[in-house]
Design a protein around this motif. Structure first.
Motif, short mmCIF file in Angstrom:
data_model
loop_
_atom_site.label_atom_id
_atom_site.label_comp_id
_atom_site.label_asym_id
_atom_site.label_seq_id
_atom_site.Cartn_x
_atom_site.Cartn_y
_atom_site.Cartn_z
N MET A 73 0.83 -1.21 0.00
CA MET A 73 0.00 0.00 0.00
C MET A 73 0.86 1.25 0.00
O MET A 73 0.58 2.22 -0.71
CB MET A 73 -0.93 -0.01 1.22
N GLU A 74 1.94 1.23 0.77
CA GLU A 74 2.85 2.38 0.83
C GLU A 74 3.47 2.65 -0.54
O GLU A 74 3.60 3.81 -0.95
CB GLU A 74 3.94 2.10 1.86
N THR A 75 3.84 1.60 -1.26
CA THR A 75 4.43 1.77 -2.59
C THR A 75 3.45 2.47 -3.52
O THR A 75 3.81 3.41 -4.23
CB THR A 75 4.85 0.41 -3.18
N VAL A 76 2.20 2.02 -3.51
CA VAL A 76 1.17 2.65 -4.34
C VAL A 76 0.99 4.11 -3.95
O VAL A 76 0.97 5.01 -4.80
CB VAL A 76 -0.17 1.88 -4.23
N LEU A 77 0.88 4.37 -2.66
CA LEU A 77 0.69 5.74 -2.20
C LEU A 77 1.90 6.62 -2.50
O LEU A 77 1.76 7.81 -2.79
CB LEU A 77 0.37 5.76 -0.70
N SER A 78 3.09 6.05 -2.47
CA SER A 78 4.29 6.78 -2.84
C SER A 78 4.24 7.20 -4.30
O SER A 78 4.61 8.32 -4.66
CB SER A 78 5.53 5.91 -2.57
N MET A 79 3.76 6.30 -5.15
CA MET A 79 3.63 6.61 -6.58
C MET A 79 2.58 7.71 -6.80
O MET A 79 2.77 8.59 -7.64
CB MET A 79 3.20 5.37 -7.38
N LEU A 95 -7.03 0.04 -2.29
CA LEU A 95 -6.48 0.58 -1.05
C LEU A 95 -7.46 0.40 0.11
O LEU A 95 -7.06 0.07 1.23
CB LEU A 95 -6.11 2.05 -1.22
N LEU A 96 -8.75 0.59 -0.16
CA LEU A 96 -9.77 0.34 0.86
C LEU A 96 -9.76 -1.13 1.29
O LEU A 96 -9.88 -1.44 2.47
CB LEU A 96 -11.16 0.73 0.36
#
Length: 190
Positions: A73-79, A95-96
């Motif tokens: 999830m962090e990787t996606v949010l970082s992108m 993400l939900l």
């Protein structure tokens, strides 16, 4: 892998803090869904920091599944933060789903390794792979070893994207290595 042996109060502190981080995350994601064409950067940062904190605590405590899911999830949010990945309804749904899975695992951390996270991780990875430019995918797949103060390679590494994304204000990336087994043994000997 078993949870690292710690005083139960440390584990409960992690659970309490994680619940606080996840308490409003669904509302935050739903707000981002409404704003997906022009999301509030501070809200993205808030959600990122929450997931990052959970990931770090889970890694520290040896909670592998919680750590792995929050890392995805962090990787996606970082992108998303870097502008490399646009927000979309399928992305927010994934993400939900990850947040729901984290809540389930944190509700009983001792049984967290038995929770199947693969479906959520596969959806997040699939969205990344279908949305990211080739050069970013290559950077995410390229590991960069970290060097110690004398220029020798350590057993730590990060991906090239993360290394490149470090702020210029951060001239150094510090890695702390702790032998918890030795510390625990020493504390019992005292």
């Amino acid at each position: 892998m078993d949870i690292v042996e710690f005083d139960e109060s440390i584990l409960q502190e992690f659970v309490t803090e994680s619940r606080e981080h996840l308490e409003h995350i669904e509302d935050d994601f739903l707000r981002l869904e409404k704003e997906k064409d022009n999301p509030d950067p501070e809200l993205i940062n808030k959600v990122f920091r929450s997931i990052h904190t959970i990931k770090g605590g889970a890694g520290f405590l040896g909670l592998v599944s919680i750590n792995e899911l929050s890392h995805s999830m962090e990787t996606v949010l970082s992108m998303v933060r870097s502008g490399q990945l646009p927000l979309s309804s399928p992305l927010i749904d994934s993400l939900l789903g990850g947040a729901d899975c984290l809540k389930l695992m944190i509700s009983d951390v001792h049984a967290s390794e038995g929770v199947d996270i693969q479906g959520v991780r596969d959806r997040l990875t699939g969205l990344l792979n279908s949305s990211l430019p080739g050069e970013v995918k290559k950077e995410l797949d390229t590991r960069v070893p970290l060097l110690d103060g004398k220029g020798r390679e350590t057993n730590l590494e990060i991906d090239r994207f993360s290394a490149r994304s470090l702020s210029d204000r951060h001239a150094y990336l510090y890695a702390l290595t702790v032998d918890f087994g030795r510390l625990l043994k020493e504390s019992r000997e005292e």
